[in-house]
Design a protein around this motif. Structure first.
Motif, PDB file in Angstrom:
ATOM      1  N   PHE B  72      30.217  68.176  85.387  1.00 36.73           N
ATOM      2  CA  PHE B  72      28.706  68.182  86.008  1.00 36.73           C
ATOM      3  C   PHE B  72      27.774  66.924  85.288  1.00 36.73           C
ATOM      4  O   PHE B  72      26.663  66.909  85.540  1.00 36.73           O
ATOM      5  CB  PHE B  72      28.053  69.443  85.808  1.00 36.73           C
ATOM      6  N   LEU B  73      28.386  66.148  84.384  1.00 36.50           N
ATOM      7  CA  LEU B  73      27.776  65.233  83.876  1.00 36.50           C
ATOM      8  C   LEU B  73      28.394  64.092  84.209  1.00 36.50           C
ATOM      9  O   LEU B  73      27.997  62.836  83.284  1.00 36.50           O
ATOM     10  CB  LEU B  73      27.498  65.340  82.375  1.00 36.50           C
ATOM     11  N   GLY B  74      29.104  63.812  85.036  1.00 32.80           N
ATOM     12  CA  GLY B  74      29.774  62.756  85.564  1.00 32.80           C
ATOM     13  C   GLY B  74      30.979  62.236  85.095  1.00 32.80           C
ATOM     14  O   GLY B  74      31.791  61.250  85.184  1.00 32.80           O
ATOM     15  N   GLY B  75      31.764  63.580  84.714  1.00 29.12           N
ATOM     16  CA  GLY B  75      33.440  63.195  84.222  1.00 29.12           C
ATOM     17  C   GLY B  75      34.338  63.499  85.040  1.00 29.12           C
ATOM     18  O   GLY B  75      33.799  63.595  86.272  1.00 29.12           O
ATOM     19  N   THR B  76      35.466  63.589  84.976  1.00 27.59           N
ATOM     20  CA  THR B  76      36.259  63.539  85.672  1.00 27.59           C
ATOM     21  C   THR B  76      36.981  65.288  85.638  1.00 27.59           C
ATOM     22  O   THR B  76      36.867  65.963  84.810  1.00 27.59           O
ATOM     23  CB  THR B  76      37.410  62.712  85.538  1.00 27.59           C
ATOM     24  N   TRP B  77      37.842  65.838  86.636  1.00 31.06           N
ATOM     25  CA  TRP B  77      38.449  67.001  86.929  1.00 31.06           C
ATOM     26  C   TRP B  77      39.642  66.917  85.752  1.00 31.06           C
ATOM     27  O   TRP B  77      40.183  68.204  85.539  1.00 31.06           O
ATOM     28  CB  TRP B  77      38.857  67.240  88.157  1.00 31.06           C
ATOM     29  N   GLU B  78      39.991  65.706  85.370  1.00 23.23           N
ATOM     30  CA  GLU B  78      41.182  65.791  84.271  1.00 23.23           C
ATOM     31  C   GLU B  78      40.713  66.476  83.157  1.00 23.23           C
ATOM     32  O   GLU B  78      41.430  67.431  82.633  1.00 23.23           O
ATOM     33  CB  GLU B  78      41.440  64.499  83.935  1.00 23.23           C
ATOM     34  N   HIS B  79      39.544  66.458  82.703  1.00 25.77           N
ATOM     35  CA  HIS B  79      38.866  67.214  81.609  1.00 25.77           C
ATOM     36  C   HIS B  79      37.511  67.762  82.084  1.00 25.77           C
ATOM     37  O   HIS B  79      36.627  67.365  82.039  1.00 25.77           O
ATOM     38  CB  HIS B  79      38.617  66.497  80.307  1.00 25.77           C
ATOM     39  N   PRO B  80      37.823  69.231  82.818  1.00 22.81           N
ATOM     40  CA  PRO B  80      36.533  69.669  83.263  1.00 22.81           C
ATOM     41  C   PRO B  80      35.165  70.130  82.609  1.00 22.81           C
ATOM     42  O   PRO B  80      34.393  69.750  82.904  1.00 22.81           O
ATOM     43  CB  PRO B  80      37.063  71.174  83.780  1.00 22.81           C
ATOM     44  N   LEU B  81      35.374  70.110  81.288  1.00 19.25           N
ATOM     45  CA  LEU B  81      34.355  70.132  80.109  1.00 19.25           C
ATOM     46  C   LEU B  81      34.384  68.995  79.164  1.00 19.25           C
ATOM     47  O   LEU B  81      33.692  69.329  78.152  1.00 19.25           O
ATOM     48  CB  LEU B  81      34.352  71.397  79.524  1.00 19.25           C
ATOM     49  N   GLY B  82      35.359  68.011  79.543  1.00 14.19           N
ATOM     50  CA  GLY B  82      35.117  66.877  78.843  1.00 14.19           C
ATOM     51  C   GLY B  82      35.863  67.132  77.688  1.00 14.19           C
ATOM     52  O   GLY B  82      36.720  67.804  77.610  1.00 14.19           O
ATOM     53  N   THR B  83      35.923  65.988  76.741  1.00  9.31           N
ATOM     54  CA  THR B  83      36.920  65.842  75.582  1.00  9.31           C
ATOM     55  C   THR B  83      35.761  65.910  74.151  1.00  9.31           C
ATOM     56  O   THR B  83      34.673  65.395  74.365  1.00  9.31           O
ATOM     57  CB  THR B  83      37.825  65.026  75.601  1.00  9.31           C
ATOM     58  N   ASP B  84      36.274  66.294  73.043  1.00  8.97           N
ATOM     59  CA  ASP B  84      35.338  66.231  71.787  1.00  8.97           C
ATOM     60  C   ASP B  84      35.735  65.063  71.040  1.00  8.97           C
ATOM     61  O   ASP B  84      36.352  64.040  71.776  1.00  8.97           O
ATOM     62  CB  ASP B  84      35.673  67.620  70.943  1.00  8.97           C
ATOM     63  N   HIS B  85      35.436  64.739  69.935  1.00  5.57           N
ATOM     64  CA  HIS B  85      35.224  63.595  69.093  1.00  5.57           C
ATOM     65  C   HIS B  85      36.984  63.052  68.553  1.00  5.57           C
ATOM     66  O   HIS B  85      36.995  61.762  68.412  1.00  5.57           O
ATOM     67  CB  HIS B  85      34.675  63.429  67.990  1.00  5.57           C
ATOM     68  N   LEU B  86      37.646  63.842  69.148  1.00  8.15           N
ATOM     69  CA  LEU B  86      39.251  63.602  68.967  1.00  8.15           C
ATOM     70  C   LEU B  86      39.807  63.592  70.138  1.00  8.15           C
ATOM     71  O   LEU B  86      41.033  63.405  70.276  1.00  8.15           O
ATOM     72  CB  LEU B  86      39.841  64.397  68.105  1.00  8.15           C
ATOM     73  N   GLY B  87      39.275  63.521  71.213  1.00  8.46           N
ATOM     74  CA  GLY B  87      39.715  63.590  72.552  1.00  8.46           C
ATOM     75  C   GLY B  87      40.699  64.502  72.869  1.00  8.46           C
ATOM     76  O   GLY B  87      41.574  64.815  73.829  1.00  8.46           O
ATOM     77  N   ARG B  88      40.353  65.849  72.250  1.00  6.02           N
ATOM     78  CA  ARG B  88      40.763  67.269  72.644  1.00  6.02           C
ATOM     79  C   ARG B  88      40.348  67.634  73.958  1.00  6.02           C
ATOM     80  O   ARG B  88      38.795  67.590  73.916  1.00  6.02           O
ATOM     81  CB  ARG B  88      40.953  68.232  71.366  1.00  6.02           C
ATOM     82  N   ASP B  89      40.826  68.531  74.736  1.00  2.00           N
ATOM     83  CA  ASP B  89      40.253  68.898  76.025  1.00  2.00           C
ATOM     84  C   ASP B  89      39.434  70.121  75.586  1.00  2.00           C
ATOM     85  O   ASP B  89      39.815  70.999  75.103  1.00  2.00           O
ATOM     86  CB  ASP B  89      41.383  69.437  76.929  1.00  2.00           C
ATOM     87  N   TYR B  90      38.277  70.093  76.099  1.00  2.00           N
ATOM     88  CA  TYR B  90      37.282  70.970  75.505  1.00  2.00           C
ATOM     89  C   TYR B  90      37.457  72.157  76.274  1.00  2.00           C
ATOM     90  O   TYR B  90      37.188  73.320  75.406  1.00  2.00           O
ATOM     91  CB  TYR B  90      35.713  70.417  75.767  1.00  2.00           C
ATOM     92  N   LEU B  91      37.631  72.274  77.340  1.00  2.00           N
ATOM     93  CA  LEU B  91      37.933  73.697  78.013  1.00  2.00           C
ATOM     94  C   LEU B  91      39.058  74.442  77.463  1.00  2.00           C
ATOM     95  O   LEU B  91      38.995  75.520  77.004  1.00  2.00           O
ATOM     96  CB  LEU B  91      38.207  73.348  79.647  1.00  2.00           C
ATOM     97  N   SER B  92      40.147  73.595  76.940  1.00  2.00           N
ATOM     98  CA  SER B  92      41.406  74.343  76.458  1.00  2.00           C
ATOM     99  C   SER B  92      40.886  74.739  75.077  1.00  2.00           C
ATOM    100  O   SER B  92      41.359  75.957  74.703  1.00  2.00           O
ATOM    101  CB  SER B  92      42.351  73.497  76.342  1.00  2.00           C
ATOM    102  N   ARG B  93      40.136  73.904  74.461  1.00  2.00           N
ATOM    103  CA  ARG B  93      39.659  74.776  73.124  1.00  2.00           C
ATOM    104  C   ARG B  93      38.684  75.704  73.030  1.00  2.00           C
ATOM    105  O   ARG B  93      38.876  76.893  72.393  1.00  2.00           O
ATOM    106  CB  ARG B  93      38.914  73.592  72.138  1.00  2.00           C
ATOM    107  N   LEU B  94      37.919  76.043  74.141  1.00  2.00           N
ATOM    108  CA  LEU B  94      36.949  76.932  74.304  1.00  2.00           C
ATOM    109  C   LEU B  94      37.944  78.298  74.840  1.00  2.00           C
ATOM    110  O   LEU B  94      37.492  79.351  74.277  1.00  2.00           O
ATOM    111  CB  LEU B  94      36.219  76.792  75.610  1.00  2.00           C
TER     112      LEU B  94
END
Lengths: 332, 300
Positions: B72-94
């Motif tokens: 929703f802030l212009g990212g891609t569906w590859e990482h629906p909630l984006g990634t963190d400072h180490l490039g880890r998928d935020y949705l998966s971590r959540l």
């Protein structure tokens, strides 16, 4: 009298129960004598009515008889055996209570079957099928249909609940039933049903009742003997006729006067007792009743009366003591 | 066989719903309870089926795709909630973080529930000396600041999931003890307890089968409150760096790791914060609802 004593299924000898009451955080604990030197004997098959105001120690006495409290001194004998010497289960088979408030004496989370069958389960009598049969039988005896087994107390009326409580008390076929004001929480119309049921059950099973009440009309209806309690002491004991026709103790007389009549226009009876019930932590000197007694004399203030035999029982009052200095003047 | 005719007309018809039916009706009529229950249920399912739901490995770093914004802030569906400072998928971590939060909440509440209930019921039932000792222990416990003690213990023993759970479990029993003591005091004076004792029932039987069912509703409410409490404390400890240690995905840790970038990438903090808020809200709503539904027995 001695013959009666031998038949006594329940006997109390000089039973006293003292609590230590602490007043305030740093206050010293003071003794509160709830039951003071009570001796009673209850022959098999009789109904002893125990009458007195709230707070006079009636319920404490009931708890002692049920083994829920231990007396501070004195003995309680059931069938000639002391209560403390019996184990709780065998005592429970002999003495069962019926409590005052059927809204608090039935566990609201349990079905009627669970409540009534609890004694069977605790005592390990029979199996599931036997429990079912026994519960049906006892429910029938107390006048409840068998289908209430799966209902809960909150679905029942006060009278029905009290029947359930009676069923629970009687399912183990006890000898003695302690009725602690079993009708005072019920509607008047239901009261008579429960009283008649208790009377019928007594005849049917040969039960012995200790019937605690503050309602003299109820006691007159059911009891064979009556004991009047005041501040932990039995002040008068007599058979029903003797007590209701010729009450001796001024307190008994006042209680009898306090009974409400259905006569219109009479108003609320005046007992002349006036003053409030004394504080049991700080009982009056001499005769405990003297501050409220209409016949009080100087002697009553100083000396406690002794127990005197009467034709029907006994009484504790200076008025009837031939050795008391006031007797001649007062009675004449 | 009946000795008296049943003159009571009500004897003929004992109808009306059973307590169970009335309870069901109240549960489904309570919106807060339903909302809390559904949200909590979903989060529970997410935690259980985390490996199936998570699109990526929560530990897999990819330094090429760091701090990608959410969809929703212009990212891609590859990482629906984006990634963190180490490039880890935020949705998966959540999703994996839900496991940590719920596990801590449930186990810590269980441990403290067992300790507190045992103490409270014993104090309320036996009274006297037992009550004095328990009340003293409760006062001692209340005099200790939870966060400070937890920080000190974790600092000494080292932070790990197990340590956090045990420390919280051993610290949060005070409310259980207080509430259970008061409820037991209230119930043990009832005549059905005296009746059970006069029947000859043993003390464990009286406590377990006469008293516990009647104070269980209070217990459930405290369990939910303490669960929420434990989850928030874990988040706080992890945020301070003394709770769950990286790289374990924990919502508190995610907030902590995102706080440096908060001004530029606020979603790094907002997303785990919002989920944490939702979980605690759901639990509290459920606790409130359970109290409403179970408290008054004869309410219609």
């Amino acid at each position: 009298m001695s013959q009666q004593k031998q038949n006594a299924v329940l006997e109390l000898r000089n039973v006293t129960k003292t609590y230590r009451v602490k007043q305030g955080l740093f206050g010293k604990a003071r003794p509160l004598t709830a039951v003071n030197d009570v001796s009673l004997s209850l022959p098999r098959g009789e109904v002893l009515g125990l009458v007195g105001e709230s707070g006079c120690g009636k319920s404490t006495l009931a708890k002692i008889l049920l083994g829920l409290e231990m007396p501070s001194s004195g003995q309680v004998l059931v069938d000639g055996q002391e209560i403390g010497a019996q184990d709780r289960l065998s005592l429970a088979r002999r003495i069962q209570p019926i409590f005052q408030d059927p809204y608090s004496s039935l566990n609201p989370r349990k079905s009627i079957f669970d409540i009534v069958s609890l004694p069977l389960r605790v005592h390990g009598v029979g199996q599931q099928a036997d429990w079912d049969r026994e519960v049906r039988k006892i429910l029938d005896i107390v006048g409840l249909p068998a289908r209430v087994m799966n209902t809960y107390p909150s679905q029942m009326s006060g009278g029905q609940r009290q029947r359930v409580a009676i069923a629970r008390a009687l399912i183990m076929k006890p000898e003695i039933v302690i009725c602690d004001e079993p009708t005072s929480a019920l509607d008047v119309s239901v009261q008579s049903q429960i009283l008649n049921l208790l009377g019928d059950l007594r005849r049917e099973f040969g039960l012995t009742y200790l019937f605690i009440s503050h309602d003299l009309a109820v006691v007159e209806h059911l009891a064979t003997r009556v004991a009047v309690m005041y501040l932990g002491r039995i002040v008068e004991e007599a058979d029903v006729a003797g007590l209701f026709d010729a009450a001796r103790h001024p307190y008994t007389q006042a209680l009898l006067k306090s009974v409400l009549t259905p006569e219109p226009g009479l108003g609320v009876p005046d007992t002349q007792l006036g003053m409030a019930y004394p504080n049991p932590i700080d009982p009056p000197s001499g005769c405990h009743f003297h501050p409220r007694c209409p016949m009080m004399t100087e002697h009553c203030r100083k000396v406690a009366p002794r127990s005197l035999p009467t034709p029907q029982g006994r009484v504790e009052c200076h008025l009837f003591d031939p050795e008391s200095p006031m007797t001649k003047a007062e009675v004449a | 066989m009946a000795l008296t005719e049943s003159t009571d007309p009500l004897l003929q018809e004992i109808t009306g719903p059973t307590p169970g039916q009335m309870l069901r009706k109240r549960v489904f009529g309570h919106q807060g309870l339903l909302f809390g229950g559904i949200v909590l249920g979903i989060l529970l399912l997410v935690a259980i089926f985390a490996p199936l739901l998570a699109p990526h490995d929560p530990y897999a770093q990819s330094l090429m795709t760091r701090m990608e914004p959410p969809v929703f802030l212009g990212g891609t569906w590859e990482h629906p909630l984006g990634t963190d400072h180490l490039g880890r998928d935020y949705l998966s971590r959540l999703i994996y973080g839900a496991r940590v939060s719920l596990m801590i909440g449930v186990i810590a509440a269980l441990i403290s529930g067992v300790i507190g209930t045992a103490m409270g019921v014993a104090a309320g039932y036996f009274g006297g000396r037992v009550d004095m000792v328990v009340t003293f222990l409760i006062n001692v416990r209340l005099a200790m600041p939870v966060v400070l003690v937890a920080l000190a213990v974790v600092a000494i023993l080292g932070g790990s999931l197990q340590v956090v759970i045990v420390v919280l479990g051993l610290l949060l029993w005070d409310r259980f003890a207080v509430v259970m003591r008061a409820s037991t005091l209230q119930v043990r004076g009832r005549e059905y307890v005296a009746a059970a004792r006069a029947i000859g029932a043993s003390t464990p039987r009286v406590i377990l089968s006469e008293i516990m069912p009647n104070i269980a509703n209070n217990l459930i409410v405290v369990v939910t409150l303490e669960m929420a409490h434990a989850i928030l404390l874990e988040a706080a400890l992890s945020f301070l760096g003394l709770g769950v240690q990286p790289p374990t995905p924990s919502w508190g840790l995610m907030v902590s790791e995102g706080k440096n970038m908060m001004l530029f990438e606020p979603w790094l903090v907002l997303i785990p914060g919002a989920v944490l808020f939702l979980l605690v809200l759901a639990i509290n709503l459920m606790g409130d609802g359970l109290r409403d539904v179970t408290a008054p027995d004869n309410r219609s």
